[in-house]
Design a protein around this motif. Structure first.
Motif, short mmCIF file in Angstrom:
data_model
loop_
_atom_site.label_atom_id
_atom_site.label_comp_id
_atom_site.label_asym_id
_atom_site.label_seq_id
_atom_site.Cartn_x
_atom_site.Cartn_y
_atom_site.Cartn_z
N SER A 1 0.83 -1.21 0.00
CA SER A 1 0.00 0.00 0.00
C SER A 1 0.86 1.25 0.00
CB SER A 1 -0.94 -0.01 1.22
OG SER A 1 -1.80 -1.13 1.18
N GLU A 2 1.87 1.27 0.85
CA GLU A 2 2.76 2.43 0.90
C GLU A 2 3.48 2.64 -0.44
OE1 GLU A 2 3.71 2.46 5.71
OE2 GLU A 2 5.16 1.57 4.31
N TYR A 3 3.84 1.54 -1.08
CA TYR A 3 4.49 1.61 -2.39
C TYR A 3 3.56 2.24 -3.43
CZ TYR A 3 6.65 -0.17 -6.71
OH TYR A 3 7.22 -0.30 -7.96
N ILE A 4 2.31 1.82 -3.40
CA ILE A 4 1.33 2.37 -4.35
C ILE A 4 1.07 3.85 -4.09
CG2 ILE A 4 -1.13 2.27 -4.99
CD1 ILE A 4 -0.84 -0.81 -4.74
N PHE A 5 0.98 4.22 -2.81
CA PHE A 5 0.80 5.64 -2.48
C PHE A 5 1.98 6.46 -3.01
CE2 PHE A 5 -1.55 4.12 1.58
CZ PHE A 5 -2.67 3.81 0.83
N VAL B 1 -0.76 9.84 4.10
CA VAL B 1 -1.71 8.79 4.48
C VAL B 1 -1.17 8.10 5.72
CG1 VAL B 1 -2.92 6.69 3.79
CG2 VAL B 1 -2.36 8.43 2.07
N THR B 2 -1.98 8.02 6.76
CA THR B 2 -1.59 7.36 8.00
C THR B 2 -2.24 5.99 8.06
OG1 THR B 2 -1.41 9.47 9.16
CG2 THR B 2 -1.61 7.48 10.52
N LEU B 3 -1.44 4.95 8.18
CA LEU B 3 -1.97 3.60 8.34
C LEU B 3 -2.09 3.30 9.83
CD1 LEU B 3 -0.03 1.59 5.60
CD2 LEU B 3 -2.31 2.61 5.47
N ASP B 4 -3.30 2.89 10.23
CA ASP B 4 -3.59 2.57 11.63
C ASP B 4 -3.63 1.05 11.77
OD1 ASP B 4 -5.18 1.86 13.99
OD2 ASP B 4 -5.61 4.00 14.16
N PHE B 5 -2.72 0.51 12.59
CA PHE B 5 -2.59 -0.94 12.73
C PHE B 5 -3.25 -1.48 14.00
CE2 PHE B 5 1.18 0.66 10.44
CZ PHE B 5 1.01 0.01 9.23
N SER B 6 -4.09 -0.70 14.62
CA SER B 6 -4.62 -1.06 15.93
C SER B 6 -5.75 -2.09 15.91
CB SER B 6 -5.13 0.20 16.65
OG SER B 6 -6.22 0.79 15.93
#
Length: 302
Positions: free
Chosen positions: A126-130, A138-143
């Motif tokens: 996902s980060e690669y695509i962004f 974009v903040t990814l929330d892993f909670s």
């Protein structure tokens, strides 16, 4: 009498030779194995909740064959040499879900997106695509774990979430307004012109070296089971639930078409190219997750 004893001995010998211990992960990668688990076979299956639980037994040879994410398989190979890749069994089945209409990637700028599994393929892909699409902040929330993300999107605690199947299907079943708005595999393919693998079929290296006929038999059986699964999603769903693969039958049935099952043998050029394309993203973002380097050619079983 001697002839009967000899026939019995040969029969038992063949049976024992094909008595393989197979490790299956709960979740989509295990779905095709449900058919094999329900068949009269000498295969011995053990179900694991995660790759971390499976790996020690695979390394020690307590199980012969298993399913792993590519980065986990490569890290073990690079650090121990104890496993080899037999082929790709699942391509990327990661999706962005939301209640939003008329979605575009730019809508994610400045947003928080739920994404289970920090340090795993969904994060780095996902980060690669962004990055490649110049999507910033974009903040990814892993909670939140995958099984709970659907409810969080339904209650509007998250506007967006990145989930693998069958959790995208689960979300839609909970609330029909939650839709798949982006196919992560599709976006990756636009950039790399190839699929990325989510799951590899692997084997203990010593077992693979000394049991080539048995490996060949298992691959043939698995391919047939995968083909049957794609043609019989309702029955496959029932078997997945029956064998406690953490999936409800109706959800599995609906999810099978988008689970991206495939078979790419390790001996093929495509297998190495697809695996290395994904690993290069790990090398850039988290080299420690694959043992700091690409695997050599011995990783790919022939």
């Amino acid at each position: 009498m001697i002839k009967k004893i000899l026939i019995l001995f040969l029969t038992l010998s063949c049976t024992i030779a094909f008595s393989q211990k197979v490790a299956v992960l709960t979740g989509p990668s295990g779905i095709p194995c449900a058919k094999l688990m329900d068949s009269e076979t000498e295969l011995q299956f053990e179900v694991f909740p995660s790759a971390q639980n499976l790996l020690p037994k695979l390394i020690k040879g307590e199980v012969d064959i298993g399913f792993l994410p590519p980065n986990a398989a490569v890290k073990v190979y690079n650090t121990t040499g104890k496993i080899v890749c037999l082929g790709i069994t699942g391509n990327g089945n990661i999706y962005l879900i939301s209640k939003s209409n008329n979605f575009s990637l730019k809508d994610l700028e400045g947003k928080t997106v739920a994404c289970a599994g920090m340090g795993a393929t969904p994060q780095y892909i996902s980060e690669y695509i962004f990055e490649k699409n110049d999507i910033k902040d974009v903040t990814l929330d892993f909670s939140t774990p995958n099984p709970q993300i659907a409810a969080m999107v339904k209650s509007d605690k998250f506007q967006y979430a990145i989930v693998p199947e069958p959790f995208a299907t689960l979300a839609n079943s909970l609330d029909s307004s939650i839709q798949t708005v982006l196919n992560i595999q599709g976006e990756y393919k636009k950039i790399e012109n190839k699929d990325f693998p989510m799951t590899l079929l692997v084997a203990n290296a010593d077992y693979a070296k000394n049991h080539k006929k048995e490996i060949k038999k298992f691959i043939a059986a698995y391919k047939k089971a995968q083909e049957w699964t794609l043609k019989n999603p309702a029955k496959a769903g029932e078997l997945s639930e029956k064998h406690s693969l953490l999936l409800k039958a109706k959800i599995v049935e609906k999810a099978i078409p988008t689970c991206a099952f495939t078979w790419v043998p390790s001996s093929s050029k495509d297998c190495k190219e697809q695996v290395e394309s994904l690993l290069n993203i790990f090398l850039k973002s988290a080299p420690q997750a694959i043992g700091e380097k690409l695997p050599d050619s011995n990783f790919y079983y022939r």
